[in-house]
Design an enzyme around this catalytic site. Structure first.
Site, PDB file in Angstrom:
ATOM      1  N   ARG A 135     -37.046  -0.036  36.142  1.00  0.00           N
ATOM      2  CA  ARG A 135     -37.688   1.252  35.795  1.00  0.00           C
ATOM      3  C   ARG A 135     -38.519   1.194  34.521  1.00  0.00           C
ATOM      4  NH1 ARG A 135     -32.748   3.130  37.715  1.00  0.00           N
ATOM      5  NH2 ARG A 135     -32.987   3.954  39.810  1.00  0.00           N
ATOM      6  N   LYS A 157     -53.691   2.416  33.426  1.00  0.00           N
ATOM      7  CA  LYS A 157     -53.751   2.396  34.904  1.00  0.00           C
ATOM      8  C   LYS A 157     -53.357   1.003  35.380  1.00  0.00           C
ATOM      9  CE  LYS A 157     -57.862   4.535  35.990  1.00  0.00           C
ATOM     10  NZ  LYS A 157     -58.830   4.857  37.051  1.00  0.00           N
ATOM     11  N   GLU A 199     -70.182  -1.981  31.792  1.00  0.00           N
ATOM     12  CA  GLU A 199     -69.237  -0.942  31.341  1.00  0.00           C
ATOM     13  C   GLU A 199     -69.535  -0.555  29.881  1.00  0.00           C
ATOM     14  OE1 GLU A 199     -67.124   0.464  33.440  1.00  0.00           O
ATOM     15  OE2 GLU A 199     -66.746  -1.014  35.024  1.00  0.00           O
ATOM     16  N   LYS A 241     -63.152   4.545  24.985  1.00  0.00           N
ATOM     17  CA  LYS A 241     -62.147   4.584  26.068  1.00  0.00           C
ATOM     18  C   LYS A 241     -60.856   5.210  25.547  1.00  0.00           C
ATOM     19  CE  LYS A 241     -60.080   3.276  30.028  1.00  0.00           C
ATOM     20  NZ  LYS A 241     -60.020   2.420  31.164  1.00  0.00           N
ATOM     21  N   GLU A 251     -56.130  11.258  34.319  1.00  0.00           N
ATOM     22  CA  GLU A 251     -57.337  11.436  35.112  1.00  0.00           C
ATOM     23  C   GLU A 251     -57.516  12.839  35.675  1.00  0.00           C
ATOM     24  OE1 GLU A 251     -58.151   8.464  38.150  1.00  0.00           O
ATOM     25  OE2 GLU A 251     -59.581   7.644  36.754  1.00  0.00           O
ATOM     26  N   ARG A 255     -61.386  12.548  31.987  1.00  0.00           N
ATOM     27  CA  ARG A 255     -61.489  11.110  32.221  1.00  0.00           C
ATOM     28  C   ARG A 255     -62.540  10.789  33.284  1.00  0.00           C
ATOM     29  NH1 ARG A 255     -56.123   7.191  31.854  1.00  0.00           N
ATOM     30  NH2 ARG A 255     -57.155   5.297  32.495  1.00  0.00           N
ATOM     31  N   ASN A 259     -66.304   7.542  35.102  1.00  0.00           N
ATOM     32  CA  ASN A 259     -66.777   7.115  36.426  1.00  0.00           C
ATOM     33  C   ASN A 259     -68.298   7.091  36.541  1.00  0.00           C
ATOM     34  OD1 ASN A 259     -64.274   6.665  37.482  1.00  0.00           O
ATOM     35  ND2 ASN A 259     -64.007   8.781  38.145  1.00  0.00           N
ATOM     36  N   HIS A 262     -69.999   4.806  38.952  1.00  0.00           N
ATOM     37  CA  HIS A 262     -68.977   4.295  39.871  1.00  0.00           C
ATOM     38  C   HIS A 262     -69.034   4.932  41.255  1.00  0.00           C
ATOM     39  CE1 HIS A 262     -67.560   2.453  36.233  1.00  0.00           C
ATOM     40  NE2 HIS A 262     -66.566   1.863  36.843  1.00  0.00           N
ATOM     41  N   HIS A 266     -68.877   1.935  43.590  1.00  0.00           N
ATOM     42  CA  HIS A 266     -67.758   1.662  44.505  1.00  0.00           C
ATOM     43  C   HIS A 266     -68.241   1.558  45.950  1.00  0.00           C
ATOM     44  CE1 HIS A 266     -64.442   3.270  41.625  1.00  0.00           C
ATOM     45  NE2 HIS A 266     -64.583   1.968  41.533  1.00  0.00           N
ATOM     46  N   HIS A 279     -67.877  -6.175  40.100  1.00  0.00           N
ATOM     47  CA  HIS A 279     -67.736  -4.730  39.896  1.00  0.00           C
ATOM     48  C   HIS A 279     -68.804  -4.200  38.922  1.00  0.00           C
ATOM     49  CE1 HIS A 279     -65.879  -0.851  39.234  1.00  0.00           C
ATOM     50  NE2 HIS A 279     -65.800  -1.114  37.944  1.00  0.00           N
TER      51      HIS A 279
HETATM   52  N1  LIG Z   1     -56.785  -0.570  34.997  1.00  0.00           N
HETATM   53  C1  LIG Z   1     -58.016  -0.176  34.774  1.00  0.00           C
HETATM   54  O1  LIG Z   1     -58.261   0.850  34.152  1.00  0.00           O
HETATM   55  C2  LIG Z   1     -59.143  -1.044  35.260  1.00  0.00           C
HETATM   56  C3  LIG Z   1     -60.434  -0.837  34.763  1.00  0.00           C
HETATM   57  C4  LIG Z   1     -61.442  -1.701  35.177  1.00  0.00           C
HETATM   58  C5  LIG Z   1     -61.174  -2.724  36.064  1.00  0.00           C
HETATM   59  N2  LIG Z   1     -59.902  -2.866  36.543  1.00  0.00           N
HETATM   60  C6  LIG Z   1     -59.582  -3.957  37.488  1.00  0.00           C
HETATM   61  O2  LIG Z   1     -59.855  -5.198  36.853  1.00  0.00           O
HETATM   62  C7  LIG Z   1     -60.181  -6.164  37.829  1.00  0.00           C
HETATM   63  C8  LIG Z   1     -61.410  -6.917  37.394  1.00  0.00           C
HETATM   64  O3  LIG Z   1     -61.136  -7.505  36.151  1.00  0.00           O
HETATM   65  P1  LIG Z   1     -62.033  -8.703  35.576  1.00  0.00           P
HETATM   66  O4  LIG Z   1     -63.445  -8.343  35.706  1.00  0.00           O
HETATM   67  O5  LIG Z   1     -61.472  -9.014  34.251  1.00  0.00           O
HETATM   68  O6  LIG Z   1     -61.799  -9.874  36.653  1.00  0.00           O
HETATM   69  P2  LIG Z   1     -60.710 -11.035  36.756  1.00  0.00           P
HETATM   70  O7  LIG Z   1     -59.433 -10.639  36.177  1.00  0.00           O
HETATM   71  O8  LIG Z   1     -60.732 -11.491  38.159  1.00  0.00           O
HETATM   72  O9  LIG Z   1     -61.340 -12.185  35.849  1.00  0.00           O
HETATM   73  C9  LIG Z   1     -62.607 -12.706  36.176  1.00  0.00           C
HETATM   74  C10 LIG Z   1     -62.594 -14.228  36.148  1.00  0.00           C
HETATM   75  O10 LIG Z   1     -62.590 -14.703  34.805  1.00  0.00           O
HETATM   76  C11 LIG Z   1     -61.606 -15.705  34.641  1.00  0.00           C
HETATM   77  N3  LIG Z   1     -61.222 -15.638  33.225  1.00  0.00           N
HETATM   78  C12 LIG Z   1     -60.523 -14.672  32.604  1.00  0.00           C
HETATM   79  N4  LIG Z   1     -60.555 -14.858  31.285  1.00  0.00           N
HETATM   80  C13 LIG Z   1     -61.263 -15.969  31.046  1.00  0.00           C
HETATM   81  C14 LIG Z   1     -61.669 -16.649  29.880  1.00  0.00           C
HETATM   82  N5  LIG Z   1     -61.397 -16.172  28.663  1.00  0.00           N
HETATM   83  N6  LIG Z   1     -62.380 -17.789  30.010  1.00  0.00           N
HETATM   84  C15 LIG Z   1     -62.720 -18.251  31.250  1.00  0.00           C
HETATM   85  N7  LIG Z   1     -62.409 -17.627  32.388  1.00  0.00           N
HETATM   86  C16 LIG Z   1     -61.686 -16.487  32.281  1.00  0.00           C
HETATM   87  C17 LIG Z   1     -60.545 -15.351  35.625  1.00  0.00           C
HETATM   88  O11 LIG Z   1     -59.761 -16.454  35.948  1.00  0.00           O
HETATM   89  C18 LIG Z   1     -61.388 -14.868  36.812  1.00  0.00           C
HETATM   90  O12 LIG Z   1     -61.857 -15.939  37.559  1.00  0.00           O
HETATM   91  C19 LIG Z   1     -60.373  -5.411  39.140  1.00  0.00           C
HETATM   92  O13 LIG Z   1     -59.250  -5.628  39.959  1.00  0.00           O
HETATM   93  C20 LIG Z   1     -60.431  -3.954  38.714  1.00  0.00           C
HETATM   94  O14 LIG Z   1     -59.911  -3.085  39.706  1.00  0.00           O
HETATM   95  C21 LIG Z   1     -58.894  -2.072  36.151  1.00  0.00           C
HETATM   96 ZN   LIG Z   2     -65.530   0.091  36.178  1.00  0.00          ZN
END
Ligand SMILES: NC(=O)c1ccc[n+]([C@@H]2O[C@H](COP(=O)([O-])OP(=O)(O)OC[C@H]3O[C@@H](n4cnc5c(N)ncnc54)[C@H](O)[C@@H]3O)[C@@H](O)[C@H]2O)c1
Ligand SMILES: [Zn+2]
Length: 391
Positions: A135, A157, A199, A241, A251, A255, A259, A262, A266, A279
């Protein structure tokens, strides 16, 4: 929006502490070059005195795992790294279960801390694991991509994907802290870094005109990750943020301004099966479409849309919508989980630094999608295979 005062730019390379104000769940975002080597100290300061399980992926573990372990061990803290596969596929019930199995197998107790060392994928997955194991156990975000540093690691999130759509299973669960070492971005593939800049541009448009102007003036150095400029980018983005999340943790209305870009973004990701665009690239196109829509609705003058498009182009992000029928995109937008009463809401800039959120008619969306489309590569019909899925 009023922002907390930031350190003068001459000191920006040193460090910053940004509060995320959420009552009993408040925490700080720390930004400092070399912070990876001080993680142990920071966690001790926060009261960690037992074991840490670090969730990472093979790429990030190879680059940074040993340094984080060393830093924790120097403080007498036990730590183990568990890896999940690279990429979005790791955000699944299968890998959530694998982490929970591992925690149970190791008989981890409530005082075990979970550290997410990686991009948004690792952060979202580790966050969900931390929020559900016994939990809830303490979570620390150590984001290593620009997207994760300015967005995913802040705000609580968490989530995994379902075959019917992205991020459909998740929780709101705040970390104890977010530890950002800007130097880790040096190893990030350039396309990932640029996607994160979409972003960053978004924050300027929705909340901070001066920051947008700073980006316009210094984008070359920002792209090179010049230290002072990068720190300003991280501090301002995280502050915005943090403020938005503090005002609206779960949200509600406030918040929703996050978007911006987005709604269309999306839909583009969905119709192209999540393969064609990162993305951030889809968000860049979405920002251009939304800013055009705002001009066409008479909410802003043409210069707002032109400045957004120019900045996006200078980041080498896509600026022209693919040749996908507007009707398909609109259908997908309507299926988005955020759509209310069948109305499609857009975050629309009224000027740089200000946005409004309004429902928009299909005919108006259609017009702006068509005018934003230019001669870019056509989407092949196979890429439209996922058009019925929600995001
Ligand atoms: N929780 C939230 O509020 C929120 C907001 C935005 C995005 N997201 C989520 O985040 C995800 C996308 O995240 P992302 O863009 O970080 O992608 P990701 O986590 O897939 O990372 C992108 C790539 O970079 C590589 N990598 C990471 N750090 C590195 C570094 N320092 N040096 C070399 N390579 C590195 C990873 O191995 C991967 O191949 C999506 O699933 C999205 O839904 C969540
Ligand atoms: Zn985004």
């Amino acid at each position: 929006m009023t922002l907390p005062s930031l350190p003068p730019s001459s000191q920006a390379a040193i460090s910053a502490r940004i509060p995320v104000d959420l009552g009993a769940r408040s925490y700080e975002i720390l930004i400092q070059d070399g912070l990876l080597d001080r993680i142990g100290q920071e966690l001790r300061r926060l009261g960690m005195n037992s074991e840490a399980i670090i969730i990472s992926n093979p790429v990030v573990k190879r680059l940074y795992g040993a340094r984080v372990l060393k830093s924790l061990k120097a403080e007498g803290l036990r730590a183990t790294i568990i890896t999940v596969p690279e990429g979005e596929q790791a955000k699944s019930m299968k890998w959530l279960n694998a982490i929970l199995d591992e925690l149970l197998g190791r008989r981890c107790e409530r005082n075990t801390w979970l550290l997410a060392l990686g991009g948004g994928v690792v952060g979202d997955l580790a966050g969900l694991a931390a929020s559900t194991y016994l939990r809830g156990i303490p979570l620390v975000q150590v984001p290593t991509t620009l997207v994760a540093q300015v967005d995913a690691s802040i705000g609580g999130k968490t989530g995994v994907n379902h075959r019917l759509g992205k991020n459909l299973i998740g929780t709101f669960y705040q970390p104890r802290t977010v530890l950002i070492d800007p130097l880790v971005l040096k190893t990030l593939p350039v396309r990932e870094y640029r996607a994160g800049l979409a972003e960053v541009i978004k924050y300027g448009v929705i909340a901070d005109k001066e920051f947008f102007e700073f980006l316009e003036q210094h984008i070359g150095l920002v792209l090179e990750q010049e230290s002072q400029r990068l720190h300003r980018v991280l501090q301002t983005s995280c502050s915005i943020k943090a403020l938005v999340v503090s005002a609206d943790e779960r949200e509600g209305n406030r918040r929703r301004i996050l978007n911006f870009g987005h709604t269309v973004g999306h839909a583009l990701e969905t119709v192209t099966g999540y393969r064609r665009y990162k993305h951030g690239e889809a968000v860049a196109l979405g920002m251009i479409a939304a800013s055009r829509l705002s001009v066409e609705l008479g909410l802003s003058d043409d210069s707002v849309a032109r400045r957004i498009r120019t900045l996006v182009r200078e980041c080498n992000l896509p600026t022209d919508l693919p040749n996908c029928p507007a009707g398909v995109l609109i259908r997908v937008m309507r299926q988005d989980k955020k759509v209310k009463d069948q109305q499609i809401y857009f975050v629309l800039p009224t000027e740089i630094g200000h946005v409004t959120v309004l429902p928009v008619q299909d005919s108006q969306i259609r017009g702006c999608l068509t005018s934003t489309r230019r001669s870019s590569r056509p989407a092949r019909s196979s890429r439209l295979a996922h058009a019925g899925r929600t995001v």
